[in-house]
Design a protein around this motif. Sequence first.
Motif, short mmCIF file in Angstrom:
data_model
loop_
_atom_site.label_atom_id
_atom_site.label_comp_id
_atom_site.label_asym_id
_atom_site.label_seq_id
_atom_site.Cartn_x
_atom_site.Cartn_y
_atom_site.Cartn_z
N ASP A 275 31.95 -35.41 79.30
CA ASP A 275 31.38 -36.72 78.47
C ASP A 275 29.98 -36.44 77.99
OD1 ASP A 275 33.52 -38.49 78.71
OD2 ASP A 275 32.84 -39.43 80.53
N GLN A 276 29.16 -35.44 78.80
CA GLN A 276 27.93 -35.15 78.44
C GLN A 276 28.01 -34.28 77.25
OE1 GLN A 276 26.83 -33.42 82.29
NE2 GLN A 276 25.08 -34.96 82.33
N PRO B 2 35.46 -34.36 83.98
CA PRO B 2 35.18 -35.21 83.19
C PRO B 2 33.76 -35.63 82.75
CG PRO B 2 36.93 -35.70 84.67
CD PRO B 2 36.01 -34.30 85.39
N HIS B 3 32.88 -35.67 83.98
CA HIS B 3 31.46 -36.02 83.54
C HIS B 3 30.80 -35.06 82.72
CE1 HIS B 3 27.53 -37.86 84.31
NE2 HIS B 3 27.10 -36.61 84.52
N ARG C 201 30.43 -34.11 75.08
CA ARG C 201 30.69 -35.02 73.85
C ARG C 201 29.47 -35.81 73.22
NH1 ARG C 201 35.10 -36.26 77.50
NH2 ARG C 201 37.23 -35.55 76.74
#
Length: 295
Positions: free
Chosen positions: A12-13, A8-9, A15
């Motif tokens: 997000d990066q 998930p991290h 994105r």
Amino acid sequence: MSQLVTDPHELDQMRAACQAAASILDYLEPHVRPGVTTGELDRLCMDYLTNTLQVKSATVGYAPPGYPPFPASICTSVNHVICHGIPGDKVLKNGDILNMDITIIKDGWFGDTSRMYCVGEPSILARRLIDTTYECMWLGIEQVRPGATLGDIGHAIQKHAEAAGFSVVREYCGHGVGRRFHQDPQVLHYGKPGTGLRLEPGMIFTIEPMINAGRREIRTLADQWTVVTRDHSLSAQWEHSILVTDDGYEVLTVSPGMPAPPAFVKDEAGRGAVPADCLAPAESGRHAGREVGSA
């Protein structure tokens, strides 16, 4: 094989990098007008990404084997230029069509996207080519889901382009993207349904069809970068970076100013993940510098 991104991290990066790239195209939109040079657009782009976004250009100095270093922060492809147009002294005039392609690096992740712009009032043919190419991109995106194949994407694009009387460039294609600029898989914009690599969650790649108004044959200019239509016909391209999710896709290169998807794109649960405000009908985009797309 594509590198799968499921953390998930890290997602997000990625994105954030893709959204930053898309925001640059939003920023440049009002500057696309008759009388501006492609070199000035590049200067504005470099200043914005460096000083406002504080990200790095992925294209300045980019030199794959056999190519000289690319000198600019965007590709500016005007009229019959298919891709990789080098910004310079070219002055945009009323009726021109322009693709701007941007790739940036943010926190080690590459964000890659491109859009079409009209300079003033386009011809009927140019309008139809741009709209059809936009529909081609989204028809390809709509095929993305776990278990689908790359051939499904290419077939949807090719079928729509050729039904409109246009042709698909075959020498250039979409590609995996993430911590590297270009990686597997290669995403062809033509093909047969059910063939090629099967998609799985965590794959990230671009879909970026290049569609010609005339024949599909190309020619590369002496600068070794600029690719044009051999018959001098108009060419158009749109590009999004796409994540394969557990039950569909997510468009990563989103921004407030991106053109709305076509009407056939459904905002179903887990499918067609785009911002809600991008699902409203797009303006026709018939004035200077307006991004255009079917709705």
